[in-house]
Design an enzyme around this catalytic site. Sequence first.
Site, short mmCIF file in Angstrom:
data_model
loop_
_atom_site.label_atom_id
_atom_site.label_comp_id
_atom_site.label_asym_id
_atom_site.label_seq_id
_atom_site.Cartn_x
_atom_site.Cartn_y
_atom_site.Cartn_z
N ARG A 90 14.25 -6.15 0.48
CA ARG A 90 13.55 -7.24 -0.21
C ARG A 90 14.49 -8.37 -0.60
NH1 ARG A 90 9.12 -3.80 -3.81
NH2 ARG A 90 7.57 -3.79 -2.15
N GLY A 98 5.99 -0.11 1.26
CA GLY A 98 7.41 0.24 1.20
C GLY A 98 7.72 1.49 2.00
N LYS A 109 -1.41 7.14 -2.13
CA LYS A 109 -2.16 6.44 -3.18
C LYS A 109 -3.64 6.37 -2.81
CE LYS A 109 1.80 3.51 -4.05
NZ LYS A 109 2.34 2.26 -3.51
N GLY A 127 0.52 -3.00 -1.75
CA GLY A 127 -0.79 -3.29 -2.33
C GLY A 127 -1.28 -4.70 -1.99
P1 ADP Z 1 3.24 2.83 1.22
O1 ADP Z 1 4.45 2.80 0.32
O2 ADP Z 1 3.61 2.60 2.65
O3 ADP Z 1 2.14 1.95 0.75
P2 ADP Z 1 2.23 5.20 -0.09
O4 ADP Z 1 3.15 4.93 -1.22
O5 ADP Z 1 0.78 5.11 -0.32
O6 ADP Z 1 2.64 4.34 1.20
O7 ADP Z 1 2.45 6.69 0.45
C1 ADP Z 1 3.73 7.17 0.80
C2 ADP Z 1 3.91 8.57 0.34
O8 ADP Z 1 2.86 9.40 0.79
C3 ADP Z 1 5.17 9.20 0.86
O9 ADP Z 1 6.02 9.48 -0.22
C4 ADP Z 1 4.71 10.48 1.55
O10 ADP Z 1 5.55 11.60 1.30
C5 ADP Z 1 3.37 10.70 0.92
N1 ADP Z 1 2.50 11.54 1.73
C6 ADP Z 1 2.10 11.34 3.00
N2 ADP Z 1 1.37 12.37 3.45
C7 ADP Z 1 1.28 13.24 2.44
C8 ADP Z 1 0.65 14.53 2.29
N3 ADP Z 1 -0.02 15.10 3.29
N4 ADP Z 1 0.77 15.14 1.08
C9 ADP Z 1 1.46 14.56 0.09
N5 ADP Z 1 2.07 13.37 0.17
C10 ADP Z 1 1.99 12.73 1.34
MG MG Z 2 4.80 3.72 -1.58
#
Ligand code: ADP
Ligand code: MG
Length: 400
Positions: free
Chosen positions: A36, A354, A198, A377
């Site tokens: 970033r 992220g 999330k 988000g």
């Molecule tokens: P981003 O940061 O790309 O928006 P999120 O923060 O929503 O994505 O999600 C990322 C997290 O989701 C990672 O830490 C990953 O370990 C977790 N994750 C993905 N699949 C699973 C799962 N089946 N069970 C628990 N956590 C998961």
């Molecule tokens: Mg995330």
Amino acid sequence: MNKMTLADVQTRGKRVLVRCDFNVPLAGGRVTDDTRLVASLPTIRHLVEAGARVILCSHLGRPKGKPDPAYSLRPVAERLGALLGQEVRLAPDCVGPAVEAMARDLRDGEILLLENVRFHPEEEANDAGFAASLAALAALYVNDAFGSGHRAHASTEGITRHLSPSVAGFLMETELEHLGSLLSDPARPFVALLGGAKISGKLDVIGNLLGRVDRILVGGGMAFTFLKAKGFEVGRSLVEEDRLEVAARTLEDAARRRSAIDLPADVLVIESLETGDPGRVVPVDRIPANAIGVDIGPRTVEAFSAILDGARTVFWNGPMGIFEKAPYAKGTIAVAEAVARASDRGAATVVGGGDSAAAVAAAGVQGRITHISTGGGASLEFVEGKELPGVAALTDRPKR
Ligand code: ADP
Ligand code: MG
């Protein structure tokens, strides 16, 4: 883009307040991922070269509205200084007489970084007086914090009522151009790939994306709420119980509109997260009651990859599994490669979030993705078609 940008304004000798997104991961008082910071260099360098007096501000983490050294921007000042090859002074706060004096003492081309704006509860409350105090430091406002654009806070929204013009920085401009192309006449088929953890926020996103995209592929933790809503046993996998009904309604809605939501056909399950269990693949109708789903399985990878291979526009947010642990990263790495292949064939591919950006880097395909957004988000809300308050508040470009 109908907003004024940095290219539209004269900044020499002026104090310019730039809202950046310096919400970076820290460990042991150091920045562990400076993506970033690097992303905001074009705007900062432009201002320095133009002879502006540069005042940077950002939030970092969630310090609960009071000063907390754990969330100080000092590590950011240090890393930014190293990246720019120039001193970045850190102010002791973001408002108040001492900070005003430091801002006044700036000479052309110098840089001052304000301390974390979230050390004041007024930031998130979008307090008008606090916004006015921030605005008092400068003559011009630049918003380069796309990742905070979906929040109407004092440093992203309130401040624009006190400084005119308020313009988009170069990073903000790039983000709006790439994400905007997903909204206005995207090449079809347009496929959204969603995963991650999330769930509650992203469930609503799926509902809103239904009318915009041709197909939604769902993996990651959020898939289990859908699978459970369909009546499958999901064991001890991540599920948001209070969202089951919304998930069921979303699936019905998709069926009615004949737009497809594709769920995993098989998943990798483990017994315990602690023991380094390599896990085993099971079809989604055979998930044992004590199992935890940690990745999509190979049949799902194949199905998702085939759909991505035919896509001409792809938006991806959220990893397909707990990719931070190597044994559970296969599905995420495989879809990252499929997205990159779609890109190679000329599809427009945008990745937001992220963790998703980290997954793309882990797969080594970042150079093949059309655009990697710094906003998680914010990019989701934008693609849903929502107006981002931090963007809407910027000065419109005069009509010619
Ligand atoms: P981003 O940061 O790309 O928006 P999120 O923060 O929503 O994505 O999600 C990322 C997290 O989701 C990672 O830490 C990953 O370990 C977790 N994750 C993905 N699949 C699973 C799962 N089946 N069970 C628990 N956590 C998961
Ligand atoms: Mg995330």
